[in-house]
Scaffold this motif. Structure first.
Motif, PDB file in Angstrom:
ATOM      1  N   ASP A  90       0.826  -1.219   0.000  1.00  0.00           N
ATOM      2  CA  ASP A  90       0.000   0.000   0.000  1.00  0.00           C
ATOM      3  C   ASP A  90       0.858   1.267   0.000  1.00  0.00           C
ATOM      4  O   ASP A  90       0.341   2.370  -0.193  1.00  0.00           O
ATOM      5  N   LYS A  92      -6.138   4.047  -0.305  1.00  0.00           N
ATOM      6  CA  LYS A  92      -6.417   4.757   0.949  1.00  0.00           C
ATOM      7  C   LYS A  92      -6.917   3.730   1.948  1.00  0.00           C
ATOM      8  O   LYS A  92      -7.844   2.971   1.659  1.00  0.00           O
ATOM      9  N   ARG A  93      -6.297   3.710   3.101  1.00  0.00           N
ATOM     10  CA  ARG A  93      -6.638   2.694   4.100  1.00  0.00           C
ATOM     11  C   ARG A  93      -7.046   3.336   5.418  1.00  0.00           C
ATOM     12  O   ARG A  93      -6.539   4.397   5.780  1.00  0.00           O
ATOM     13  N   ILE A 135      -8.327   8.061   7.696  1.00  0.00           N
ATOM     14  CA  ILE A 135      -7.876   7.460   6.430  1.00  0.00           C
ATOM     15  C   ILE A 135      -6.468   7.937   6.095  1.00  0.00           C
ATOM     16  O   ILE A 135      -6.165   9.122   6.183  1.00  0.00           O
ATOM     17  N   GLU A 136      -5.617   6.990   5.741  1.00  0.00           N
ATOM     18  CA  GLU A 136      -4.239   7.305   5.343  1.00  0.00           C
ATOM     19  C   GLU A 136      -4.118   7.156   3.834  1.00  0.00           C
ATOM     20  O   GLU A 136      -4.670   6.214   3.266  1.00  0.00           O
ATOM     21  N   ASP A 137      -3.339   8.043   3.219  1.00  0.00           N
ATOM     22  CA  ASP A 137      -3.216   7.963   1.761  1.00  0.00           C
ATOM     23  C   ASP A 137      -1.976   7.173   1.317  1.00  0.00           C
ATOM     24  O   ASP A 137      -1.692   7.070   0.127  1.00  0.00           O
ATOM     25  N   SER A 186       1.054   7.890   1.455  1.00  0.00           N
ATOM     26  CA  SER A 186       2.135   8.666   0.831  1.00  0.00           C
ATOM     27  C   SER A 186       3.468   8.517   1.568  1.00  0.00           C
ATOM     28  O   SER A 186       4.527   8.821   1.019  1.00  0.00           O
TER      29      SER A 186
END
Ligand code: AHR
Length: 497
Positions: free
Chosen positions: A92, A102-103, A112-114, A116
């Protein structure tokens, strides 16, 4: 000669003998290791602001944080968790950023984490800081295949599909990650397992974790919560051979008050936990040593530090588990780091939780969007221990049973002796009277962090409220004398003959 004014305000004398001739072991720089989890504003907004951020950054890393951390020196950095590690899927976090899924961060607030900040960004940070990367793999919701592939992706120089994928993603050179955690707190957030279940999984995972390109993996098994003998024995008994490189023990020092509102009683209670940490290290070491090849297992205090009551309004404003660090926290850091010196022969690595914005952090930012980045009292306490790194810890013997309970550790290098004193009492100044055996001192200088107000801290408005200052110390031949005010951490550097 004793400088004028020195020793004037002292009420109690504590005597010590520093035995420069009685070596304990090397103070591994890794005792001053750090931990960065995807939690609150530690990674996102703390260390990583992104390349397009208005916050000054170096390729996306917060510039001020990088500068402060480089100045201190970060020997090792553990990532991506914590609890987060056992729900992190490394795929991811690689490849074009806009294509990363996005998780939901299920452990820390469901935000939510992108993705990056992934493996490449972590390695980039380690390289900027000069830190050895330590990656915690996913056992709880992951598989042996996933971890096996992550290691190949990181460490295989070229030729395999995974190595070529890394190269395509911009990293020609392998990452050469040595330290690999096989899960985290698998007795809790890492799968709520019994030690026997985890040990069987550890056995299975370890078969598929291999050396690539000459980087031999050092596996860290999930260890006890505090001084839990049952977990360590259950794990080692079931393992029945094939010991890990290290065992990860977590020991937090909890507190019932908000960081800046501690009562005197709670201050004393929290600082007294360090006695139990010392016992835990000694006892866990002894358990490991009782097994065949157990002496080869490095004991790692993988998460430690004070964990106070966290105000909801601070979490809302600055991020989950955002916590101030006060003079009390600095004293706590000093007590911990002194223990690591004294038990240098029993430990392999210690990582304080966490590096930025979370729990007992070294740096604070005013939220993920905030431009301010300040050094906490804990940062300054770590600076006081930097001279011990790579030196040889030596014994210190208290000469009286004063109730004040000053904590001391010492280490020696070539023509140098470093001694750190911590006065944990809020109601007693102390006169230190120290005799040095096995070495003669020529000159001494001291640095101190102190404040009689245990709730004193550095804030965005007043970032230098509690900072280091030089302190008077008297040395004559083999005798050292110094005032040690209430609530202080002081390091004396002696030039020796
Ligand atoms: O450091 C915060 C959390 O504390 C970590 O995620 C976990 O390992 C521990 O319980």
């Amino acid at each position: 000669m004793i400088p004028t004014g020195l020793l004037a305000a002292s009420s109690t004398t504590q005597r010590f003998v520093v035995r420069a001739d009685a070596e304990i072991g090397v103070v591994r720089p890794e005792f001053h290791g750090h931990f960065a989890e995807h939690l609150g504003s530690c990674v996102y907004g703390g260390l990583w602001v992104g390349k397009r951020s208005p916050i000054p950054n170096i390729e996306g890393y917060r510039k001020q944080a990088v500068e402060y951390l480089r100045e201190l020196g970060v020997p090792v950095l553990r990532w991506p968790g914590g609890c987060y590690a056992d729900d992190y899927h490394w795929r991811d976090g690689i490849g074009p950023v806009e294509q990363r899924p996005k998780r939901v961060n299920i452990h820390w607030g469901g935000y939510i984490e992108d993705g990056s900040f992934g493996t490449h960004e972590f390695i980039g940070l380690c390289r900027l800081l000069g830190a050895d990367p330590y990656v915690a793999g996913n056992v709880g919701s992951g598989s042996p295949l996933e971890l096996r592939d992550w290691i190949e992706y990181c460490n295989m120089p070229s030729g395999s599909t995974l190595a070529e994928e890394r190269i395509k993603n911009g990293a020609t050179e392998p990452f050469r990650v040595r330290y690999w955690g096989v899960g985290n707190e698998n007795w809790g957030c890492g799968g709520w397992m019994r030690p026997e279940v985890y040990a069987n999984l550890y056995r299975q995972f370890s078969v598929y974790i291999r050396e690539y390109g000459g980087t031999a993996p050092y596996l860290v098994a999930s260890g006890p919560n505090g001084n839990d003998h049952k977990w360590t024995r259950g794990f080692m008994d079931t393992l029945d051979g094939g010991v890990p490189g290290g065992l990860s023990m977590h020991y937090y020092e909890g507190g019932p008050d908000r960081a800046t509102e501690f009562s005197a009683d709670h201050l004393g209670q929290q600082l007294s936990i360090f006695k139990r940490v010392e016992e835990a290290i000694t006892e866990q070491r002894a358990i490991l040593d009782g097994y065949r090849d157990g002496h080869k297992v490095g004991l790692i205090l993988d998460e430690w530090g004070v964990w106070d009551k966290i105000p909801e309004e601070d979490e809302k404003r600055y991020g989950k588990l955002w916590m101030q660090s006060t003079m009390r926290s600095a004293v706590a850091a000093g007590l911990g780091l002194n223990i690591f010196n004294r038990l240098a022969d029993k430990l392999f690595m210690c990582n304080i939780a966490q590096i930025v914005n979370v729990l007992q952090s070294l740096l604070l930012t005013d939220g993920p969007e905030g431009k301010s980045c300040i050094r906490t009292t804990t940062y300054h306490a770590f600076v006081l221990f930097k001279p011990h790194r790579s030196k040889t810890a030596v014994r210190v013997e208290p000469q009286d049973s004063s109730p004040v309970g000053v904590s001391v550790s010492a280490s020696k290098g070539e023509n140098e002796l470093i001694i750190t004193f911590v006065n944990p009492r809020h109601d007693a100044d102390v006169e230190i009277d120290c005799t040095i055996h096995g070495s003669t001192a020529r000159e001494a200088k001291a640095l101190i962090l102190d404040d009689p107000d245990w709730n004193a801290c550095n804030t965005f408005e007043n970032p230098n409220r509690v900072v280091l200052r030089s302190h008077a110390v008297a040395v004559e031949g083999s005798r050292l004398r110094m005032d040690l005010p209430r609530l202080s951490v002081a390091t004396v550097t002696l030039k020796t003959a």
